[in-house]
Design a protein around this motif. Structure first.
Motif, short mmCIF file in Angstrom:
data_model
loop_
_atom_site.label_atom_id
_atom_site.label_comp_id
_atom_site.label_asym_id
_atom_site.label_seq_id
_atom_site.Cartn_x
_atom_site.Cartn_y
_atom_site.Cartn_z
N ALA A 67 0.92 -1.16 -0.01
CA ALA A 67 0.01 -0.24 0.18
C ALA A 67 0.95 1.16 0.10
CB ALA A 67 -1.00 -0.04 1.26
N MET A 68 0.30 2.40 -0.55
CA MET A 68 0.84 3.63 -0.54
C MET A 68 -0.05 4.79 0.19
SD MET A 68 3.59 5.43 -1.35
CE MET A 68 4.33 4.71 -2.64
N ILE A 69 0.35 5.22 1.13
CA ILE A 69 -0.90 5.97 1.89
C ILE A 69 -0.26 7.48 1.87
CG2 ILE A 69 -1.74 6.23 4.32
CD1 ILE A 69 -0.21 3.13 4.20
N VAL A 70 -1.18 8.33 1.77
CA VAL A 70 -0.73 9.78 1.93
C VAL A 70 -1.75 10.59 2.84
CG1 VAL A 70 -0.55 11.95 0.61
CG2 VAL A 70 -0.07 9.66 -0.47
N PRO A 71 -1.24 10.61 3.94
CA PRO A 71 -2.23 11.38 4.96
C PRO A 71 -2.24 12.84 4.59
CG PRO A 71 -0.48 10.04 6.12
CD PRO A 71 0.05 9.97 4.84
N PRO A 72 -3.38 13.47 5.11
CA PRO A 72 -3.50 14.93 4.69
C PRO A 72 -2.37 15.86 5.43
CG PRO A 72 -5.21 14.11 6.19
CD PRO A 72 -4.32 12.94 5.76
N ASP A 73 -1.93 15.32 6.44
CA ASP A 73 -1.07 16.01 7.49
C ASP A 73 -0.01 15.53 7.98
OD1 ASP A 73 -2.25 14.15 8.94
OD2 ASP A 73 -3.34 15.77 10.48
N ALA A 74 0.63 14.58 7.06
CA ALA A 74 1.79 13.89 7.49
C ALA A 74 2.31 13.32 6.34
CB ALA A 74 1.47 12.73 8.40
N ALA A 75 3.83 12.79 6.52
CA ALA A 75 4.72 12.48 5.29
C ALA A 75 4.03 11.05 4.79
CB ALA A 75 5.83 12.26 5.78
N PRO A 76 3.84 10.87 3.56
CA PRO A 76 3.45 9.67 2.98
C PRO A 76 4.29 8.57 3.42
CG PRO A 76 3.91 11.43 1.25
CD PRO A 76 4.58 11.75 2.52
N LEU A 77 3.90 7.25 3.29
CA LEU A 77 4.32 6.11 3.85
C LEU A 77 3.93 4.96 2.95
CD1 LEU A 77 3.04 4.71 7.28
CD2 LEU A 77 2.09 6.81 5.82
N THR A 78 4.69 3.95 2.81
CA THR A 78 4.23 2.95 2.31
C THR A 78 4.12 1.49 3.46
OG1 THR A 78 6.49 1.78 1.92
CG2 THR A 78 5.67 3.39 0.32
N ARG A 315 -13.13 12.01 2.95
CA ARG A 315 -13.44 13.29 3.25
C ARG A 315 -12.34 14.08 3.86
NH1 ARG A 315 -19.11 14.42 3.03
NH2 ARG A 315 -20.50 12.61 2.48
N ASP A 316 -11.62 13.64 4.69
CA ASP A 316 -10.32 14.21 5.40
C ASP A 316 -9.34 14.27 4.65
OD1 ASP A 316 -11.80 14.39 7.64
OD2 ASP A 316 -11.30 12.44 8.41
N GLY A 317 -9.20 13.84 3.32
CA GLY A 317 -7.93 13.95 2.48
C GLY A 317 -7.05 12.73 2.55
N LEU A 318 -7.27 11.74 3.57
CA LEU A 318 -6.55 10.63 3.51
C LEU A 318 -6.64 9.75 2.34
CD1 LEU A 318 -4.61 8.59 5.22
CD2 LEU A 318 -6.69 7.60 6.34
N ALA A 319 -5.62 9.45 1.64
CA ALA A 319 -5.61 8.68 0.58
C ALA A 319 -4.77 7.44 0.60
CB ALA A 319 -4.87 9.38 -0.67
N ILE A 320 -5.24 6.31 -0.11
CA ILE A 320 -4.45 5.21 -0.18
C ILE A 320 -4.64 4.32 -1.47
CG2 ILE A 320 -6.39 3.72 0.97
CD1 ILE A 320 -4.57 1.81 2.08
N THR A 321 -3.58 3.97 -1.99
CA THR A 321 -3.50 2.94 -3.32
C THR A 321 -3.14 1.58 -2.65
OG1 THR A 321 -2.75 4.76 -4.64
CG2 THR A 321 -2.71 2.49 -5.35
N LEU A 322 -4.06 0.56 -2.15
CA LEU A 322 -3.87 -0.68 -1.95
C LEU A 322 -3.94 -1.70 -3.06
CD1 LEU A 322 -5.41 -1.94 1.21
CD2 LEU A 322 -5.59 -3.28 -0.69
N MET A 323 -3.12 -2.23 -3.05
CA MET A 323 -3.11 -3.62 -3.96
C MET A 323 -2.48 -4.86 -3.20
SD MET A 323 -0.76 -1.46 -7.16
CE MET A 323 -1.43 -2.72 -8.25
N THR A 324 -3.57 -5.87 -3.96
CA THR A 324 -3.22 -7.38 -3.33
C THR A 324 -2.92 -8.18 -4.55
OG1 THR A 324 -5.43 -7.67 -3.21
CG2 THR A 324 -4.29 -6.85 -1.05
N SER A 325 -2.39 -9.42 -4.10
CA SER A 325 -2.15 -10.33 -5.41
C SER A 325 -1.77 -11.68 -4.95
CB SER A 325 -1.06 -9.74 -6.28
OG SER A 325 -0.63 -10.61 -7.12
#
Length: 489
Positions: A67-78, A315-325
């Protein structure tokens, strides 16, 4: 490619929250979670659990997660939820194999599944609604049945031979009479496992009957995956790789994935003009991609596979790209008795013994799954993923050229024909590619690849993409190469 039948060229607009994923059933589950106040991570988990039910050839609890996570108020993380090789997988076992490599769907290709632990790790950090709520749609679909989608039905038929080799998988997925598009399929064994996971947490999977049954299944085929390997699994959070491209900070997953190939390719393309109507642009992209793969091969191997992707922004701007396989279609093809899933075959991503990516006890193999995101002025701008093994980094590069460099409408960019570099001078070109570009590829010496597994090599992927619009809204697109859609709030 013809346009997506239900999504306009510019994509689907949303004011507050959005989900793009590979199944309408998964999208509906995610949107309902968002509407109830769940986070983007909650919605992504709900969607992913559904995908594991309705696309069993692509993903499930027998596979891995990133997963790639982009919080609205913190640094991105995987998040790296890829599983490790069994403790008993020693180099000498692989030395004895042809070409000193683990073949596709060989019993030694089994690695520990990381998806279930990933759900709980992500939820512990970003979740709002109870896990029971998030897995409820998947449990209901597995227990009561779902209508098989058109593309899912086609792939079920194409890869029937994989499940036919194993009596457990053959009985589970109806080899000899596989469900067709429009037919209903249920998986009560999977529903029971998911219910146990809800009641007991991840230990129900990693220390319970699924782990023991997986060991029995592996041993029956001559594999070495053990229940103790399940109990030892851990996922981890990390810092993304990043590069600048056309005013964006593109974020990719670090090794053991091949996200580095995207970073290398975009870095080479950034100084170039990348004119839209000049075939030299895509020829340069192919060359950059080939060099990116070469860099990646210094630390990884050379496989291809299948995956699912979900992109959610709340709604708060938290974003995630989640991938499984489960890697190749239906993974290893080895079913876990009574549990409703097959084990993945990620171990075939190892190189030969002695290579930096050579096999070893408890080692993570090269991994093709690379959920990604992009920032603009330090804020979330886009989340995206492309399924299809070695097509994943190539899809990232081609979509970013179209969207970030050329300014194409989002859904139109996903609908556009693609190319797929294989090796050497082999380049698969998707039908619908403009004739001048096809001719330019041929003039540059590229040839169509021969051989390879159908829908493995020369698979042009399936993308899910969400962007923040200049007015602060959201727009999403879903690849017509899959059964998916986009839903917003």
């Amino acid at each position: 490619m013809t346009p997506h039948p239900t999504i306009p060229p510019e994509g689907v607009r949303a004011d507050h929250a959005i989900v793009a994923t590979g199944s309408p059933l998964a999208a509906e589950a995610a949107r309902a979670v968002l509407a109830e106040g769940g986070s983007a991570i909650d919605a992504a988990i709900a969607a992913d659990a559904v995908l594991g039910v309705v696309e069993p050839m692509a993903t499930g609890i027998g596979g891995d997660m990133l997963a790639m996570i982009v919080p609205p108020d913190a640094a991105p993380l995987t998040y790296n939820g890829t599983g490790r090789a069994p403790a008993a997988l020693t180099a000498d076992l692989v030395e004895a194999l042809p070409a000193r490599r683990i073949p596709d769907r060989h019993p030694l290709s089994l690695t520990v599944p990381g998806a279930v632990a990933g759900w709980f790790d992500l939820h512990a950090r970003f979740g709002r609604l109870p896990i029971a709520r998030l897995l409820a749609p998947a449990i209901a679909l597995a227990r009561d049945g779902f209508v098989v989608g058109p593309i899912c039905g086609r792939e079920w038929s194409v890869f029937e031979g994989v499940i036919a080799r194993d009596p457990v998988a053959a009985a589970l997925y109806r080899a000899g009479a596989v469900p067709k598009a429009g037919e209903t399929f249920a998986n009560p064994g999977l529903a029971a496992v998911l219910e146990a996971i809800v009641a007991e947490g991840p230990s129900a999977f990693y220390e319970g009957e699924p782990a023991r049954a997986a060991e029995r299944a592996a041993r029956s085929h001559g594999g070495v995956l053990a229940a103790a390997d399940f109990a030892a699994h851990r996922g981890d959070f990390d810092v993304p790789l990043a590069t600048r491209f056309r005013g964006l900070d593109v974020l990719e997953c670090p090794p053991n994935t091949h996200g580095l190939a995207v970073i290398e390719a975009l870095g080479a393309l950034e100084p170039l003009p990348l004119e839209r109507d000049d075939p030299a642009t895509m020829i340069a992209a192919v060359k950059a991609m080939a060099k990116g793969f070469e860099t990646a091969k210094k630390t990884v191997a050379d496989p291809a596979g299948n995956t699912v992707a979900t992109v959610v922004v709340d709604r708060d701007g938290l974003a995630i790209t989640l991938m499984t396989s489960v890697f190749k279609r239906f993974g290893s093809g080895i079913g876990v008795p009574g549990c409703g899933f097959v084990l993945q075959n990620r171990g075939s991503g190892f190189s030969e013994p002695g290579h930096v990516n050579g096999p070893g006890p408890g080692k993570r193999p090269y991994h093709t799954v690379i959920p990604a995101a992009a920032l603009k002025d330090g804020r979330f701008h886009a989340g995206f993923g492309v399924v299809g093994g070695a097509m994943q980094p190539q899809g990232h590069v081609q979509l970013l050229i179209r969207i970030a460099a050329w300014g194409e409408p989002l859904q139109a960019a996903l609908d556009a024909p693609r190319w797929r570099f294989e090796s050497g001078m082999e380049l698969a070109v998707e039908p619908g590619t403009p004739a001048p570009l096809v001719a330019a590829f041929a003039a540059a010496g590229y040839v169509e690849p021969t051989g390879g597994e159908i829908a493995g090599r020369s698979d042009f992927g399936g993308a899910q993409f969400v962007m923040r619009t200049p007015d602060g809204g959201l727009v999403g697109a879903s690849d017509r190469r899959k059964d998916g859609t986009v839903l917003g709030l």
